[in-house]
Design a protein around this motif. Structure first.
Motif, short mmCIF file in Angstrom:
data_model
loop_
_atom_site.label_atom_id
_atom_site.label_comp_id
_atom_site.label_asym_id
_atom_site.label_seq_id
_atom_site.Cartn_x
_atom_site.Cartn_y
_atom_site.Cartn_z
N GLN B 10 21.58 -11.10 -9.12
CA GLN B 10 20.31 -10.66 -8.65
C GLN B 10 19.46 -9.64 -9.16
O GLN B 10 20.05 -8.79 -9.64
CB GLN B 10 20.31 -10.75 -7.08
CG GLN B 10 21.06 -11.52 -6.38
CD GLN B 10 19.95 -12.86 -6.23
OE1 GLN B 10 19.04 -13.00 -6.06
NE2 GLN B 10 20.68 -13.79 -6.64
N ILE B 11 18.37 -9.75 -9.56
CA ILE B 11 17.47 -8.89 -9.94
C ILE B 11 16.16 -8.58 -8.85
O ILE B 11 15.16 -9.33 -8.85
CB ILE B 11 16.65 -9.24 -11.40
CG1 ILE B 11 17.97 -9.73 -12.20
CG2 ILE B 11 15.85 -8.08 -12.05
CD1 ILE B 11 17.46 -10.30 -13.45
N ARG B 12 16.51 -7.40 -8.04
CA ARG B 12 15.33 -7.33 -6.80
C ARG B 12 14.99 -5.94 -6.90
O ARG B 12 14.03 -5.69 -6.40
CB ARG B 12 16.08 -7.60 -5.68
CG ARG B 12 16.93 -9.00 -5.30
CD ARG B 12 15.57 -10.08 -5.08
NE ARG B 12 16.21 -11.26 -5.37
CZ ARG B 12 15.63 -12.29 -5.56
NH1 ARG B 12 14.02 -12.11 -5.79
NH2 ARG B 12 16.09 -13.61 -5.73
N GLN B 13 15.81 -5.02 -7.70
CA GLN B 13 15.21 -3.71 -7.62
C GLN B 13 15.52 -2.78 -8.77
O GLN B 13 16.54 -3.48 -9.63
CB GLN B 13 15.68 -2.66 -6.41
CG GLN B 13 17.34 -2.95 -6.34
CD GLN B 13 18.05 -2.03 -5.30
OE1 GLN B 13 17.04 -1.66 -4.33
NE2 GLN B 13 19.29 -2.36 -4.76
N ASP B 16 19.12 -2.80 -10.15
CA ASP B 16 19.71 -4.00 -10.63
C ASP B 16 19.81 -4.22 -12.18
O ASP B 16 20.64 -4.60 -12.54
CB ASP B 16 19.07 -5.24 -9.96
CG ASP B 16 19.27 -5.17 -8.48
OD1 ASP B 16 20.22 -4.65 -8.07
OD2 ASP B 16 18.55 -5.99 -7.51
N LEU B 53 11.45 -8.62 -12.78
CA LEU B 53 11.28 -7.59 -11.95
C LEU B 53 9.84 -7.18 -11.68
O LEU B 53 9.05 -7.28 -10.64
CB LEU B 53 12.24 -6.34 -11.97
CG LEU B 53 12.13 -5.45 -10.65
CD1 LEU B 53 12.93 -5.87 -9.60
CD2 LEU B 53 12.71 -4.13 -11.18
N GLY B 58 10.91 -10.17 -9.07
CA GLY B 58 12.10 -10.39 -9.00
C GLY B 58 12.71 -11.75 -9.04
O GLY B 58 11.86 -12.87 -9.22
N GLU B 60 16.45 -13.95 -10.65
CA GLU B 60 18.04 -13.71 -11.05
C GLU B 60 18.21 -14.26 -12.58
O GLU B 60 17.48 -14.68 -12.96
CB GLU B 60 18.76 -14.86 -9.91
CG GLU B 60 18.36 -16.01 -10.17
CD GLU B 60 19.19 -17.08 -9.18
OE1 GLU B 60 19.50 -16.56 -7.99
OE2 GLU B 60 19.60 -17.94 -9.72
N ASP B 79 12.55 -16.55 -12.42
CA ASP B 79 11.71 -16.13 -11.25
C ASP B 79 11.01 -17.03 -10.52
O ASP B 79 10.69 -18.07 -11.37
CB ASP B 79 11.16 -14.69 -11.61
CG ASP B 79 9.74 -14.80 -12.50
OD1 ASP B 79 8.95 -15.73 -12.44
OD2 ASP B 79 9.84 -14.51 -13.83
#
Lengths: 138, 134
Positions: B10-13, B16, B53, B58, B60, B79
């Motif tokens: 996951q790419i949320r913050q 990550d 992001l 955000g 994945e 995304d």
């Protein structure tokens, strides 16, 4: 909170980046360093990035910002120890770190900083002498 | 093309992005990429993950170890953000819509053996990159 240590060596500051920097850590380093330059009246900043496995555009921009802010505060920045694979990647990426002085080793970086500080010191002396002589500075 | 190993991150913050770099480095070593190619791939992954992001809000990344004639690493970033209206312009050196240096996409393409991007306004963006062992 996690942070990157800033060491003081006389009139210079030394930073060794050993961890893979996430964004907040990079921002904190910028803030801490600026505060230290002013507090100690530092003449130069040496950043050792030999521990960094990559430099992407974010980290490149951070190094550029540090160099710019330091310059405004009358301190020179030298980045040392870049890994060869990182240098190759940066050039291909098109990120040539404009405005950032680099040196191969900490030792050579320190030489650059000492020379710069000496030159700046001489300029100050020269200006002071001129004023005593009553001749206007150029 | 055979997929030997696959993982989704996951790419949320911002933190990550560091995890993506670590995972990609690991699989690049396992795929027998040389040090310079590992560095190029990890740097490219970092650039695209930051785009996912910052601009994609955000998403994945799927990390695949693949085998064709050689082994390699394929990364698929997805995304569901606003999408890129003018892909051609976004791929130009020096062009940026925001806080970057405008090297993200065009620079990343130069680092890779394969690079594909698909984007639909209002639906999102998918970027696929690959690097093969030599």
């Amino acid at each position: 909170m996690e942070h990157i240590p800033i060491l003081r060596m006389g009139e210079f500051l030394l930073i060794t980046v050993q961890v893979d920097m996430h964004d907040r850590l990079a921002m904190k380093l910028q803030d801490d360093l600026t505060e230290r330059i002013v507090r100690f009246g530092s003449r130069g900043v040496l950043i050792d990035i030999s521990g960094l496995e990559i430099v992407d555009s974010f980290i490149g921009r951070m190094l550029g910002n540090i160099a710019s802010v330091s310059r405004i505060l009358d301190a020179e920045t030298v980045v040392v120890g870049m890994q060869p694979a990182v240098a190759i990647t940066l050039v291909e990426l098109g990120l040539e770190l404009p405005g950032i002085r680099t040196a191969l080793s900490v030792e050579r970086g320190m030489q650059i900083l000492r020379r710069e500080a000496e030159l700046a010191g001489l300029e100050v002396l020269k200006d002071a002498n001129m004023e005593e002589d009553g001749n206007p500075p150029e | 093309m055979e997929i030997l190993q696959s993982d989704v991150l996951q790419i949320r913050q911002p933190e990550d992005i560091v995890l993506v770099r670590t995972a990609v480095r690991k699989i690049a070593i396992a795929s027998k990429l040389g040090l310079v190619d590992q560095t190029k791939l990890v740097t490219a992954a970092s650039e695209i993950a930051r785009n996912t992001l910052d601009y994609g809000l955000g998403g994945e990344v799927r990390v695949d170890m693949v085998r064709d004639a050689r082994t390699g690493v394929r990364l698929t970033f997805t995304d569901e953000g606003p999408g890129i209206p003018d892909l051609e312009r976004a791929m130009t050196d020096g062009w940026t819509s925001g806080k970057g240096m405008g090297l993200g996409l065009s620079g990343t393409r130069r680092l890779m053996d394969e690079f594909q991007i698909a984007s639909k306004v209002g639906e999102g963006t998918t970027v696929t990159i690959a690097k093969w062992s030599r």
